[in-house]
Motif scaffolding. Structure first.
Motif, mmCIF file in Angstrom:
data_model
loop_
_atom_site.group_PDB
_atom_site.id
_atom_site.type_symbol
_atom_site.label_atom_id
_atom_site.label_comp_id
_atom_site.label_asym_id
_atom_site.label_seq_id
_atom_site.Cartn_x
_atom_site.Cartn_y
_atom_site.Cartn_z
ATOM 1 N N TRP A 1 -6.788 20.195 3.612
ATOM 2 C CA TRP A 1 -7.476 19.019 4.125
ATOM 3 C C TRP A 1 -6.931 17.862 3.184
ATOM 4 C CZ3 TRP A 1 -10.398 18.091 8.497
ATOM 5 C CH2 TRP A 1 -10.916 16.735 8.603
ATOM 6 N N THR A 2 -7.047 17.937 1.828
ATOM 7 C CA THR A 2 -6.844 16.660 1.165
ATOM 8 C C THR A 2 -5.417 16.547 1.163
ATOM 9 O OG1 THR A 2 -8.464 17.313 -0.430
ATOM 10 C CG2 THR A 2 -6.580 16.047 -1.517
ATOM 11 N N ASN A 3 -4.366 17.468 0.991
ATOM 12 C CA ASN A 3 -2.965 17.157 0.851
ATOM 13 C C ASN A 3 -2.309 16.836 2.341
ATOM 14 O OD1 ASN A 3 -3.373 18.030 -1.754
ATOM 15 N ND2 ASN A 3 -2.394 19.882 -1.649
ATOM 16 N N VAL A 4 -2.795 17.415 3.297
ATOM 17 C CA VAL A 4 -2.378 17.218 4.590
ATOM 18 C C VAL A 4 -3.055 15.729 5.542
ATOM 19 C CG1 VAL A 4 -1.787 18.067 7.016
ATOM 20 C CG2 VAL A 4 -1.382 19.433 5.088
ATOM 21 N N ILE A 5 -4.428 16.038 5.608
ATOM 22 C CA ILE A 5 -5.025 15.191 6.376
ATOM 23 C C ILE A 5 -5.034 13.744 5.453
ATOM 24 C CG2 ILE A 5 -7.225 14.390 7.205
ATOM 25 C CD1 ILE A 5 -5.679 16.588 8.815
ATOM 26 N N GLY A 6 -5.225 13.931 4.203
ATOM 27 C CA GLY A 6 -5.386 12.868 3.363
ATOM 28 C C GLY A 6 -3.977 12.163 3.414
ATOM 29 N N THR A 7 -2.775 12.569 3.603
ATOM 30 C CA THR A 7 -1.446 12.135 3.521
ATOM 31 C C THR A 7 -1.438 11.502 5.115
ATOM 32 O OG1 THR A 7 -0.433 13.593 2.252
ATOM 33 C CG2 THR A 7 1.161 12.326 3.915
ATOM 34 N N VAL A 8 -2.037 11.990 6.112
ATOM 35 C CA VAL A 8 -2.036 11.374 7.527
ATOM 36 C C VAL A 8 -2.803 10.246 7.339
ATOM 37 C CG1 VAL A 8 -2.725 11.379 9.770
ATOM 38 C CG2 VAL A 8 -1.630 13.529 8.709
ATOM 39 N N ASN A 9 -4.016 10.126 6.897
ATOM 40 C CA ASN A 9 -4.792 8.838 6.328
ATOM 41 C C ASN A 9 -3.987 7.873 5.828
ATOM 42 O OD1 ASN A 9 -7.035 10.110 7.848
ATOM 43 N ND2 ASN A 9 -8.036 10.595 6.022
ATOM 44 N N LEU A 10 -3.400 7.925 4.863
ATOM 45 C CA LEU A 10 -2.525 7.128 4.211
ATOM 46 C C LEU A 10 -1.549 6.388 4.893
ATOM 47 C CD1 LEU A 10 -1.900 5.668 1.582
ATOM 48 C CD2 LEU A 10 -0.434 7.454 0.854
ATOM 49 N N LEU A 11 -0.766 7.454 5.584
ATOM 50 C CA LEU A 11 0.236 6.813 6.585
ATOM 51 C C LEU A 11 -0.374 6.055 7.805
ATOM 52 C CD1 LEU A 11 2.520 9.733 6.306
ATOM 53 C CD2 LEU A 11 2.877 7.751 5.238
ATOM 54 N N GLU A 12 -1.582 6.595 8.240
ATOM 55 C CA GLU A 12 -2.126 5.984 9.252
ATOM 56 C C GLU A 12 -2.536 4.337 8.756
ATOM 57 O OE1 GLU A 12 -3.307 6.242 12.884
ATOM 58 O OE2 GLU A 12 -1.297 6.847 12.611
ATOM 59 N N ALA A 13 -3.177 4.240 7.666
ATOM 60 C CA ALA A 13 -3.579 3.054 7.105
ATOM 61 C C ALA A 13 -2.596 2.031 6.987
ATOM 62 C CB ALA A 13 -4.072 3.279 5.591
ATOM 63 N N VAL A 14 -1.181 2.356 6.534
ATOM 64 C CA VAL A 14 -0.003 1.756 6.527
ATOM 65 C C VAL A 14 0.312 1.313 7.968
ATOM 66 C CG1 VAL A 14 2.329 1.840 6.022
ATOM 67 C CG2 VAL A 14 0.801 2.670 4.361
ATOM 68 N N ARG A 15 0.411 2.211 8.681
ATOM 69 C CA ARG A 15 0.820 1.767 10.255
ATOM 70 C C ARG A 15 -0.127 0.838 10.798
ATOM 71 N NH1 ARG A 15 -0.087 3.688 15.719
ATOM 72 N NH2 ARG A 15 -1.867 4.705 15.110
ATOM 73 N N LEU A 16 -1.410 1.041 10.515
ATOM 74 C CA LEU A 16 -2.588 0.145 11.263
ATOM 75 C C LEU A 16 -2.513 -1.375 10.607
ATOM 76 C CD1 LEU A 16 -5.412 2.658 11.633
ATOM 77 C CD2 LEU A 16 -3.829 1.675 13.385
ATOM 78 N N SER A 17 -2.088 -1.219 9.235
ATOM 79 C CA SER A 17 -1.943 -2.309 8.616
ATOM 80 C C SER A 17 -0.945 -3.493 8.960
ATOM 81 C CB SER A 17 -2.053 -2.293 7.030
ATOM 82 O OG SER A 17 -3.148 -1.359 6.774
ATOM 83 N N GLU A 18 0.186 -2.828 9.423
ATOM 84 C CA GLU A 18 1.307 -3.349 10.184
ATOM 85 C C GLU A 18 2.264 -3.750 9.077
ATOM 86 O OE1 GLU A 18 0.158 -6.168 13.114
ATOM 87 O OE2 GLU A 18 0.024 -4.565 14.489
ATOM 88 N N ILE A 19 2.274 -3.208 7.907
ATOM 89 C CA ILE A 19 2.987 -3.473 6.623
ATOM 90 C C ILE A 19 4.220 -2.663 6.517
ATOM 91 C CG2 ILE A 19 0.994 -4.497 5.367
ATOM 92 C CD1 ILE A 19 1.013 -1.633 3.972
ATOM 93 N N ASN A 20 5.279 -2.939 5.959
ATOM 94 C CA ASN A 20 6.591 -2.038 5.666
ATOM 95 C C ASN A 20 6.924 -1.563 4.308
ATOM 96 O OD1 ASN A 20 8.648 -0.989 7.138
ATOM 97 N ND2 ASN A 20 9.886 -2.673 6.610
ATOM 98 N N PRO A 21 6.151 -0.986 3.835
ATOM 99 C CA PRO A 21 6.524 -0.476 2.224
ATOM 100 C C PRO A 21 7.435 0.762 2.317
ATOM 101 C CG PRO A 21 4.466 0.398 2.822
ATOM 102 C CD PRO A 21 4.628 -0.420 4.122
ATOM 103 N N VAL A 22 8.253 1.019 1.061
ATOM 104 C CA VAL A 22 8.824 2.097 0.839
ATOM 105 C C VAL A 22 7.629 2.995 0.584
ATOM 106 C CG1 VAL A 22 10.552 3.402 -0.706
ATOM 107 C CG2 VAL A 22 10.900 0.964 0.356
ATOM 108 N N ILE A 23 7.680 4.074 0.960
ATOM 109 C CA ILE A 23 6.589 5.289 0.447
ATOM 110 C C ILE A 23 7.315 6.569 -0.106
ATOM 111 C CG2 ILE A 23 4.379 6.697 1.100
ATOM 112 C CD1 ILE A 23 4.372 4.495 3.570
#
Length: 330
Positions: free
Chosen positions: A95-117
């Motif tokens: 949950w932490t490693n997979v869903i946590g990563t999905v959450n982080l990437l979703e936060a980036v996508r929904l924020s409409e920013i373009n960082p290198v990750i």
């Protein structure tokens, strides 16, 4: 440039923050951590970084912080990273490693920013390889041998999917064995160093409890590792994956013998069945050719210095906080 480091209070995160702060450019560093995370590893730089409290499992909190910070670079290092613990807590690990990563990437996508990750996967995804598969390249098939390894396969593939589907600029690393001062005491070389230091100080009997000493590893110093991560986000291509690892290959037992040669007290070695994994990965030798060709990186710190620094770290820690030695008895 704004840089966000998840897991900044941890072993690698704290070393990475120090390294970035020492660059000539004036970077603004934000550290993402849970409110209960100890801040000891950041004691020398705490006033130079900006801490934000959030949990990877809380998408709303991540989204709020990512929108506020709008980072140019994200180093995603936070994880449940202990293999043995993952057998006892597989759901929490995944949950932490997979869903946590999905959450982080979703936060980036929904924020409409373009960082290198930078997404920190692991060499554990390769599992047990045969001798004709070493050195291990990035094309080696996945054979995860623990819930932790399964979680890192998931994290790895989620990062790739967000690049393919949304062009979120993820770059994945599969880091092989890395160690150094400030490593958690649940990891082999740090656990050994803590026990040796405790024995030297008379805080425990001179017996070093160990698990499987026959596994072959290629060791890298954490300070070389964070240099590699910095080169990664500045020189490597989004969507790609890179093995990173050291150049000192030996068994865990041989590494322990080297550390014991620096000890001020003669110690006995004792295998503890509780430290043996239900399934183990016993051969990990990386090919880092792809990463080295693109960045020019190579490890510079010899294993002997790494081991001495681990031992000195624990000598200092236990001299100041002798009660910490209570956790080394098995």
């Amino acid at each position: 440039m704004k840089i966000l480091i998840t897991g900044i209070t941890g072993f690698v995160g704290s070393h990475l923050a120090e390294y970035v702060l020492n660059q000539k450019e004036g970077h603004e560093i934000y550290g993402l951590c849970r409110w209960r995370s100890p801040k000891d590893n950041l004691s020398t730089i705490y006033n130079k970084i900006k801490m934000v409290e959030a949990d990877l499992c809380d998408l709303s909190g991540l989204l709020r912080h990512v929108k506020m910070i709008r980072p140019d670079i994200i180093f995603h290092l936070a994880a449940q990273s202990y293999v043995l613990t993952s057998f006892n807590t597989p759901v929490q690990t995944i949950w932490t490693n997979v869903i946590g990563t999905v959450n982080l990437l979703e936060a980036v996508r929904l924020s409409e920013i373009n960082p290198v990750i930078h997404i920190c996967s692991s060499s554990e995804v390769y599992g047990q390889v045969s001798e004709d598969e070493v050195p291990i390249t990035e094309s080696c098939p996945f054979r995860p041998a623990s819930p932790y390894a399964v979680s890192k396969v998931g994290e790895d593939m989620v990062a790739f999917q967000y690049w393919v589907s949304y062009k979120i600029k993820t770059i994945r690393t599969r880091m092989f064995t890395h160690t150094g001062p400030r490593r958690g005491d649940v990891f082999a070389m740090s656990f050994f160093g803590k026990q040796i230091a405790a024995a030297e100080l008379g805080l425990k009997e001179p017996i070093i409890h160990v698990g499987n000493l026959k596994s072959i590893r290629t060791f890298c110093d954490v300070r070389d590792a964070v240099k590699a991560y910095w080169l990664l986000v500045n020189k490597c291509k989004p969507g790609e994956v890179y093995n990173i690892g050291g150049d000192a290959t030996l068994t865990i037992g041989e590494a322990l013998e080297k550390m014991l040669s620096f000890s001020r007290k003669k110690c006995e070695i004792k295998v503890d069945p509780n430290l043996l994994r239900p399934s183990d990965v016993t051969l990990q030798i990386p090919s880092t050719e792809k990463f080295s060709k693109e960045t020019g990186w190579k490890p510079e710190i010899p294993l002997e210095k790494t081991l001495r620094d681990i031992l000195d770290y624990w000598r200092d820690e236990l001299s100041r906080c002798p009660w910490k030695a209570l956790t080394v008895e098995k």
